[in-house]
Enzyme design. Structure first.
Site, PDB file in Angstrom:
ATOM      1  N   PRO A 170     -82.205  44.243 138.341  1.00 20.16           N
ATOM      2  CA  PRO A 170     -82.326  45.371 139.211  1.00 20.16           C
ATOM      3  C   PRO A 170     -82.339  46.583 138.352  1.00 20.16           C
ATOM      4  CG  PRO A 170     -80.313  43.800 138.769  1.00 20.16           C
ATOM      5  CD  PRO A 170     -81.032  43.675 137.670  1.00 20.16           C
ATOM      6  N   GLU A 171     -83.359  47.369 139.082  1.00 21.96           N
ATOM      7  CA  GLU A 171     -84.135  48.796 138.963  1.00 21.96           C
ATOM      8  C   GLU A 171     -82.399  49.636 138.652  1.00 21.96           C
ATOM      9  OE1 GLU A 171     -86.976  49.907 137.865  1.00 21.96           O
ATOM     10  OE2 GLU A 171     -87.940  46.989 138.488  1.00 21.96           O
ATOM     11  N   LYS A 178     -78.848  51.884 133.545  1.00 21.40           N
ATOM     12  CA  LYS A 178     -78.693  50.308 134.635  1.00 21.40           C
ATOM     13  C   LYS A 178     -77.266  49.897 133.992  1.00 21.40           C
ATOM     14  CE  LYS A 178     -83.521  48.600 134.354  1.00 21.40           C
ATOM     15  NZ  LYS A 178     -84.077  47.582 133.806  1.00 21.40           N
ATOM     16  N   ARG A 237     -92.262  42.059 129.001  1.00 19.67           N
ATOM     17  CA  ARG A 237     -91.634  42.094 129.236  1.00 19.67           C
ATOM     18  C   ARG A 237     -92.658  41.654 130.684  1.00 19.67           C
ATOM     19  NH1 ARG A 237     -86.948  45.800 130.403  1.00 19.67           N
ATOM     20  NH2 ARG A 237     -87.040  44.553 132.339  1.00 19.67           N
TER      21      ARG A 237
END
Length: 289
Positions: free
Chosen positions: A2-3, A51, A252
């Site tokens: 999640p951002e 985060k 990533r």
């Protein structure tokens, strides 16, 4: 993963449900916290830091959590809480007040520390794009001195906190910047533009249930490149691609348009990529060199 805007909204929901209320049931299913009990303590506030989630209780304790890839905090009405939640193998934390219960599912991290020691867990983070400590100048300084490809530098939470692959890819596409350009090779004005655009997108994202960089909240229309490998670029019609950015073991995925953003990335082998979800599009990105 999640951002930061998703984590910010999670913190706000937890805060609205539990702030000012006493915990009547506590169940922390984490090896190091198996004997910890927060029952009887009142929630002071729940905030996000990049985060990370910080759930602060009276008495100077903070429950820290990180969602990682699959975690979530779910809110259920306490009087109607179904037994299946307590039996769930995904349950990592249960915090019940009289009205609402917070369920931490598949959490990636869970720690209980003294509030004054929160910095031991989040002190390494750069300025938070959605936090009161936001400092655009420091974020630009961090990027300029990182020595990393810009896509990697934006994802490094030590430089600025909150960005994930979605907002990083969308920011760089909108500005037409190659994700593998070394950050230090860009002039300060360009880095300032990158930081400003990233903050604009993630700040707008926290206000909507659907994250969108295009302005459209319609399914499949909310992004320019993220999640759209093998599909036509919305700007030029060329094929959007996905490749890896970052050091080995910490790579990533990065979605981008070679035509709009300066060519293939160094980790992109150039082979055809079908749309995600199609049978031929399931080749692991980690298999690319």
């Amino acid at each position: 993963m999640p951002e930061g805007d998703t984590v910010w909204r999670t913190a706000r929901r937890l805060h609205e449900a539990l702030a000012g209320r006493g915990i009547v049931e506590s169940d922390l299913r984490w090896p190091s916290l198996a004997t910890a009990d927060l029952s009887g303590r009142r929630t002071l506030e729940v905030v996000s830091r990049g985060k990370h989630l910080l759930h602060r209780f009276e008495g100077g304790l903070t429950l820290h959590s990180h969602l990682r890839m699959e975690g979530q905090w779910r809110i259920e009405a306490t009087p109607r809480l179904q037994p299946r939640w307590r039996r769930s193998p995904d349950l990592r934390a249960l915090l019940a007040a009289s009205e609402w219960t917070a369920l931490g599912l598949r959490l990636g991290m869970l720690d209980l520390v003294e509030t004054r020691q929160e910095s031991d867990l989040v002190g390494h983070l750069g300025p938070d794009l959605l936090g009161p400590d936001w400092d655009a100048e420091r974020a630009v300084d961090n990027l300029a001195t990182s020595g990393m490809p810009l896509g990697e530098a934006l994802l490094d939470q030590r430089n600025l906190a909150g960005l994930g692959t979605l907002w990083t890819a969308e920011t760089l596409f909108v500005l037409g910047i190659h994700p593998w350009t070394t950050a230090s090779q860009l002039d300060r004005a360009t880095l300032e533009q990158v930081v400003a655009r990233a903050r604009h997108l993630i700040d707008r994202g926290r206000r909507d249930a659907v994250q969108s960089s295009t302005g459209s909240l319609a399914r499949g229309e909310s992004t320019y490149v993220h999640g759209r490998s093998g599909r036509p670029c919305r700007r030029c019609g060329a094929t959007v691609r996905v490749a890896l950015v970052g050091e080995p073991t910490r790579e990533r995925t990065m979605f981008y348009c070679p035509s709009c953003q300066g060519g293939l990335g160094p980790t992109d082998d150039g082979r055809p990529q079908r749309p995600l979800g199609s049978e031929s599009g399931r080749r692991r990105v980690t298999g690319q060199r």
